[in-house]
Design an enzyme around this catalytic site. Structure first.
Site, PDB file in Angstrom:
ATOM      1  N   CYS A 125      -2.629   2.544   6.501  1.00 43.44           N
ATOM      2  CA  CYS A 125      -2.946   1.861   7.616  1.00 43.44           C
ATOM      3  C   CYS A 125      -3.169   3.176   8.182  1.00 43.44           C
ATOM      4  CB  CYS A 125      -1.029   1.859   8.201  1.00 43.44           C
ATOM      5  SG  CYS A 125       0.161   2.414   7.905  1.00 43.44           S
TER       6      CYS A 125
ATOM      7  N   GLU B 127       5.504  -2.748  11.593  1.00 41.41           N
ATOM      8  CA  GLU B 127       4.308  -1.303  11.940  1.00 41.41           C
ATOM      9  C   GLU B 127       3.533  -2.558  11.201  1.00 41.41           C
ATOM     10  OE1 GLU B 127       5.313   0.620  13.348  1.00 41.41           O
ATOM     11  OE2 GLU B 127       6.916   0.692  14.133  1.00 41.41           O
TER      12      GLU B 127
ATOM     13  N   GLY C  29       3.164  -4.918   7.080  1.00 41.43           N
ATOM     14  CA  GLY C  29       2.689  -5.514   6.843  1.00 41.43           C
ATOM     15  C   GLY C  29       0.792  -5.589   7.888  1.00 41.43           C
ATOM     16  N   SER C  30       0.704  -6.613   7.520  1.00 42.80           N
ATOM     17  CA  SER C  30      -0.584  -7.451   8.293  1.00 42.80           C
ATOM     18  C   SER C  30      -0.415  -7.598   9.576  1.00 42.80           C
ATOM     19  CB  SER C  30      -1.753  -7.988   8.081  1.00 42.80           C
ATOM     20  OG  SER C  30      -1.364  -9.106   7.499  1.00 42.80           O
TER      21      SER C  30
ATOM     22  N   ASN D 147       0.471  -1.199  -0.409  1.00 44.67           N
ATOM     23  CA  ASN D 147      -0.150  -0.099  -0.113  1.00 44.67           C
ATOM     24  C   ASN D 147       0.772   1.073   0.013  1.00 44.67           C
ATOM     25  OD1 ASN D 147       0.592  -0.582   2.873  1.00 44.67           O
ATOM     26  ND2 ASN D 147      -1.232   0.438   3.402  1.00 44.67           N
TER      27      ASN D 147
ATOM     28  N   GLY E  92       2.311 -10.229  10.163  1.00 43.06           N
ATOM     29  CA  GLY E  92       2.751  -9.308  12.113  1.00 43.06           C
ATOM     30  C   GLY E  92       3.577 -10.442  13.056  1.00 43.06           C
TER      31      GLY E  92
HETATM   32  P1  NAD Z   1       0.521  -8.361   4.380  1.00 44.64           P
HETATM   33  O1  NAD Z   1       1.033  -9.659   6.167  1.00 44.64           O
HETATM   34  O2  NAD Z   1       0.286  -9.430   3.678  1.00 44.64           O
HETATM   35  O3  NAD Z   1       2.158  -8.646   3.560  1.00 44.64           O
HETATM   36  C1  NAD Z   1       3.630  -7.841   3.871  1.00 44.64           C
HETATM   37  C2  NAD Z   1       4.038  -8.090   3.481  1.00 44.64           C
HETATM   38  O4  NAD Z   1       4.835  -9.112   4.425  1.00 44.64           O
HETATM   39  C3  NAD Z   1       4.718  -8.793   2.003  1.00 44.64           C
HETATM   40  O5  NAD Z   1       6.026  -8.249   1.189  1.00 44.64           O
HETATM   41  C4  NAD Z   1       4.175 -10.251   2.504  1.00 44.64           C
HETATM   42  O6  NAD Z   1       5.043 -10.674   0.910  1.00 44.64           O
HETATM   43  C5  NAD Z   1       5.117 -10.461   3.070  1.00 44.64           C
HETATM   44  N1  NAD Z   1       4.665 -11.888   3.859  1.00 44.64           N
HETATM   45  C6  NAD Z   1       3.459 -12.451   3.575  1.00 44.64           C
HETATM   46  N2  NAD Z   1       3.701 -13.890   4.628  1.00 44.64           N
HETATM   47  C7  NAD Z   1       4.963 -13.495   5.719  1.00 44.64           C
HETATM   48  C8  NAD Z   1       5.575 -14.412   6.207  1.00 44.64           C
HETATM   49  N3  NAD Z   1       4.924 -15.895   6.574  1.00 44.64           N
HETATM   50  N4  NAD Z   1       6.998 -14.048   6.951  1.00 44.64           N
HETATM   51  C9  NAD Z   1       7.461 -13.032   6.168  1.00 44.64           C
HETATM   52  N5  NAD Z   1       7.333 -12.047   5.446  1.00 44.64           N
HETATM   53  C10 NAD Z   1       5.512 -12.318   4.732  1.00 44.64           C
HETATM   54  O7  NAD Z   1      -0.087  -6.798   4.415  1.00 44.64           O
HETATM   55  P2  NAD Z   1      -0.172  -6.339   3.109  1.00 44.64           P
HETATM   56  O8  NAD Z   1      -1.745  -6.722   2.388  1.00 44.64           O
HETATM   57  O9  NAD Z   1       1.173  -6.182   1.960  1.00 44.64           O
HETATM   58  O10 NAD Z   1       0.006  -4.892   3.844  1.00 44.64           O
HETATM   59  C11 NAD Z   1      -1.664  -4.182   4.212  1.00 44.64           C
HETATM   60  C12 NAD Z   1      -1.371  -4.299   6.029  1.00 44.64           C
HETATM   61  O11 NAD Z   1      -0.040  -3.368   5.906  1.00 44.64           O
HETATM   62  C13 NAD Z   1      -2.208  -3.637   6.689  1.00 44.64           C
HETATM   63  O12 NAD Z   1      -2.708  -4.058   7.181  1.00 44.64           O
HETATM   64  C14 NAD Z   1      -1.469  -2.016   6.583  1.00 44.64           C
HETATM   65  O13 NAD Z   1      -2.085  -1.595   8.033  1.00 44.64           O
HETATM   66  C15 NAD Z   1       0.134  -2.457   6.667  1.00 44.64           C
HETATM   67  N6  NAD Z   1       0.588  -1.720   6.766  1.00 44.64           N
HETATM   68  C16 NAD Z   1       1.107  -1.189   8.126  1.00 44.64           C
HETATM   69  C17 NAD Z   1       1.734   0.125   8.813  1.00 44.64           C
HETATM   70  C18 NAD Z   1       2.716   0.438   9.582  1.00 44.64           C
HETATM   71  O14 NAD Z   1       3.136   1.856   9.231  1.00 44.64           O
HETATM   72  N7  NAD Z   1       1.359   0.285  10.688  1.00 44.64           N
HETATM   73  C19 NAD Z   1       2.302   1.076   6.470  1.00 44.64           C
HETATM   74  C20 NAD Z   1       1.573   0.537   5.136  1.00 44.64           C
HETATM   75  C21 NAD Z   1       1.123  -1.111   6.151  1.00 44.64           C
END
Ligand code: NAD
Length: 491
Positions: free
Chosen positions: A281, A247, A225-226, A149, A230
């Site tokens: 986020c 994060e 990420g999510s 995102n 996380g």
């Molecule tokens: P996601 O958790 O699906 O993926 C994030 C990353 O993690 C990707 O690169 C993915 O390939 C990788 N990933 C997936 N499974 C993994 C595993 N088992 N081990 C290690 N890495 C893995 O998240 P998304 O859909 O790409 O992003 C959206 C989420 O990110 C939302 O929840 C949003 O709130 C959050 N986000 C948070 C912030 C913040 O700073 N707090 C900023 C931007 C987005």
């Protein structure tokens, strides 16, 4: 266009790897193919990072800063081009894409300055003829795992403090948005960073992400990420005794008090809730509204929502772009159906957009509910789409309780003209970021960015505190007394 990894200062392809299509969410066109790395490719990148980091750490930090200045200049030169790439693969409207590139530019120039400081401490020793100080040293190799995102903003918030601190990075971008990462790799290449300082490896989260987290050569994991991913990263990283920065998601609210400037509040809500089609986020997905002005606020919101133009983000006239893919579209819609079963009243939107160009992409109608219970799933879970629920309250205390009573803690906002309300709110709202008379989005790079509770584990991106993640602190005592002096005993 076939993308390639960037390893040891060169683009790196292995034709035996599987390639995935990269899809423009506005049109469903295939715009590139991205390789899915094997563990072998990741190992090559980690070896390159190990070699590169040794050389890099010996370059004085103010000289490392010079590379960051160059990166900032290149980003500035390519801003328009990069914004278009970003809009095409991620979907956010072009004005916001430019904003995201600007965030990278700001971070490059800001972190270049921090490279001239990298402050430690000096402090008096408790003993005579003894000098005491702490210095920052690099960790080694940092693993970056980033979401789609903010596919360039978030990685640069991590990569720039990591490299200015003398580390090498291995970055795994999200598979939905690899093109902007590929273009960023070109910039790292053009500024002539020593080989191996930056490595970009495309791959699946479960294979390459997992291996980055558990690989013994990578000391720190910086993950955005999510919350569900996380948690897995934290568990695995914790087992391997790594410093892991998370994060994660948010469930951010705007509070509108009865003395608020309603037009200002509506502008802030529209921008925070429907910008990036609600896929930030920090997006506002709850509006906690004082009962005395609920009706007035609702009317104003509905009338502004009618003006939102939705479509391909490359068209400057559009204010809301598509969501990332069909899966996201159906997830958003399932929350909307659930909210109705939970007793919320749908005021507008609530459907997938269809007909004409909408059939080509992933578009959801900006959606507003009222009568949302604070404990309903719509008000508790991250939806990540253009959906907002109005929650009625009768006092500031109730508003703060509703705001805080979620498992996330990223961003919150309050609209009021009363200075006492402002100070109470900034004290009692439990999120990592609080805005007063502004929406829930709009962080600046020189303050810490991150959240409390389920939004993370206490680390922060951005600001000077980002350096804490990417450095080890070494405490140094220099005794020039010429005799044995025993701390805690000889004084
Ligand atoms: P996601 O958790 O699906 O993926 C994030 C990353 O993690 C990707 O690169 C993915 O390939 C990788 N990933 C997936 N499974 C993994 C595993 N088992 N081990 C290690 N890495 C893995 O998240 P998304 O859909 O790409 O992003 C959206 C989420 O990110 C939302 O929840 C949003 O709130 C959050 N986000 C948070 C912030 C913040 O700073 N707090 C900023 C931007 C987005």
């Amino acid at each position: 266009m076939k993308l390639a990894h960037y390893i040891a200062g060169a683009f790196y392809a292995d034709e035996t790897e599987k390639y995935l299509d990269v899809i423009n969410p506005a049109t469903s066109d295939t715009i590139a193919q991205v390789p899915m790395a094997t563990i072998h490719t990741l190992d090559v990148a980690i070896s390159a990072a190990e070699k590169g980091q040794k050389e890099w750490a010996n370059i004085p930090a103010p000289k490392r800063s010079d590379y960051l200045l160059e990166i900032g200049v290149k980003l500035k030169e390519k801003k328009e081009f990069l914004a278009e790439v970003l809009t095409k693969e991620m979907g956010k409207v072009i004005e916001e894409a430019r904003g995201e590139i600007q965030e990278g530019i700001d971070m490059a120039f800001y972190m270049a300055g921090e490279g001239r400081r990298l402050l430690g401490e000096t402090t008096p020793s408790e003993l005579n003829d003894k000098f005491a100080m702490s210095v920052r040293t690099p960790v080694g190799i940092i693993g970056l795992i980033t979401p789609w995102n903010f596919p360039i903003g978030v990685p640069l918030l991590k990569a720039l403090p990591a490299i200015v601190s003398g580390n090498a990075i291995v970055w795994k971008p999200a598979s939905e948005t690899p093109i902007i990462a590929y273009e960023m790799a070109k910039i790292f290449d053009e500024v002539g960073l020593p080989q191996g300082v930056v490595n970009v490896v495309f791959g699946s989260g479960t294979d390459i992400g997992t291996e980055i987290v558990q690989n013994p050569h990578i000391g720190v994991i910086s993950f955005t990420g999510s919350t569900s991913t996380g948690r897995k990263v934290a568990e695995l990283g914790g087992y391997h005794l790594k410093k892991v920065s998370l994060e994660l998601g948010g469930k951010n609210a705007v509070i509108v008090m009865d003395d608020a400037d309603l037009d200002l509040a509506v502008e802030g809500i529209i921008w925070s809730a429907f910008g990036t089609a609600g896929q930030r986020c920090t997006a506002c997905s709850r509006v906690i509204v004082h009962k005395d002005i609920e009706e007035a606020l609702q009317q104003k919101l509905l009338s502004e929502m009618e003006k939102l133009t939705i479509g391909d983000g490359l068209d400057e006239r559009n204010k809301v772009g598509p969501v990332i893919n069909m899966e996201a579209l159906y997830k958003i819609h399932s929350y909307v159906e659930l909210a109705q079963l939970d007793g919320a009243t749908l005021l507008t939107g609530g459907h997938i957009l269809e007909g004409g160009d909408y059939d080509l992409g992933c578009y959801y109608a900006p959606t507003l509910f009222k009568d949302v219970r604070p404990d309903a799933r719509l008000a508790q879970e991250e939806i990540f789409g253009p959906v907002v629920g109005l929650i009625r309250v009768g006092s500031l205390e109730e508003a703060i309780e509703v705001n805080n009573n979620v498992s996330y803690g990223l961003s919150s906002s309050i609209y009021t003209k009363d200075v006492n309300t402002v100070f109470r709110a900034q004290r009692d709202l439990d999120t990592g970021i609080v805005y007063v008379n502004a929406g829930t989005t709009g962080a600046e790079v020189h303050l810490p960015f991150g959240g409390t509770k389920g939004t993370g584990n206490g680390h922060r991106d951005s600001g000077v505190s980002a350096l804490d993640l990417y450095t080890e602190v070494k405490s140094i005592y220099i005794d020039f007394s010429g005799k044995l002096q025993r701390a805690q005993i000889d004084n």
